[in-house]
Scaffold this motif. Sequence first.
Motif, mmCIF file in Angstrom:
data_model
loop_
_atom_site.group_PDB
_atom_site.id
_atom_site.type_symbol
_atom_site.label_atom_id
_atom_site.label_comp_id
_atom_site.label_asym_id
_atom_site.label_seq_id
_atom_site.Cartn_x
_atom_site.Cartn_y
_atom_site.Cartn_z
ATOM 1 N N TYR A 15 0.864 -1.174 0.000
ATOM 2 C CA TYR A 15 0.000 0.000 0.000
ATOM 3 C C TYR A 15 0.904 1.228 0.000
ATOM 4 O O TYR A 15 2.113 1.125 0.253
ATOM 5 N N PHE A 16 0.329 2.394 -0.237
ATOM 6 C CA PHE A 16 1.104 3.626 -0.254
ATOM 7 C C PHE A 16 1.957 3.760 1.010
ATOM 8 O O PHE A 16 3.122 4.147 0.944
ATOM 9 N N ASP A 17 1.392 3.392 2.147
ATOM 10 C CA ASP A 17 2.079 3.514 3.436
ATOM 11 C C ASP A 17 3.374 2.701 3.507
ATOM 12 O O ASP A 17 4.228 2.967 4.358
ATOM 13 N N ASP A 18 3.524 1.702 2.637
ATOM 14 C CA ASP A 18 4.663 0.794 2.691
ATOM 15 C C ASP A 18 5.866 1.256 1.871
ATOM 16 O O ASP A 18 6.941 0.661 1.965
ATOM 17 N N PHE A 19 5.696 2.274 1.037
ATOM 18 C CA PHE A 19 6.780 2.714 0.163
ATOM 19 C C PHE A 19 7.710 3.698 0.873
ATOM 20 O O PHE A 19 7.254 4.574 1.598
ATOM 21 N N GLN A 20 9.001 3.561 0.630
ATOM 22 C CA GLN A 20 10.020 4.478 1.128
ATOM 23 C C GLN A 20 10.939 4.832 -0.037
ATOM 24 O O GLN A 20 11.374 3.941 -0.783
#
Length: 180
Positions: A15-20
């Motif tokens: 999900y978006f929250d998982d990208f760095q």
Amino acid sequence: MTADKNYVPGWTGRYFDDFQVGDAYRHPLGRTITRTDNIWTTLLTQNTSPIHFDAHYAAQTEFERPLVDSTFTLALITGQSVTDLSQHVFANLGWDKVRLPHPVFEGDTLYSESEVLSIRESRSRPEIGIVTVRTTGFNQRSEIVIIFERTLMVYKRGCGPDFTAVRPEWDELSRKALDH
């Protein structure tokens, strides 16, 4: 079989929250390209360049054999990245800076990896974020065959469709099928 199975979660994608920014993902599946892949893609897209589907013509070029349609290469490498990048995509916004430094031939096996270049919140959709990645496709000889940047809108965790809520319904016919 009952509805109260002990489901163990499998990989469901990021999900978006998982990208760095700076994270890199080696996509797990390679794919060998066949002659049928190349011919069908070329004909389905009405690409009339004989270098893709006429072996006699292609033999007269510096490549001496058919080239794989570059739009197939783009589609395949994009597809390989879905499990890591866009399993929870709202929409693709674009492919940019597409480069094809080495040709692809029938019989080549392609692999890919992606690096996160940027992330940001969507200004218009609070349930979504925008991610830009650079994806690199390479063959069995480690030659880079395609590089591109892709920008996509990705759902935040807890937003978007929930495909995990769908469960099999064990009716009488389904149970009978197991007994045979």
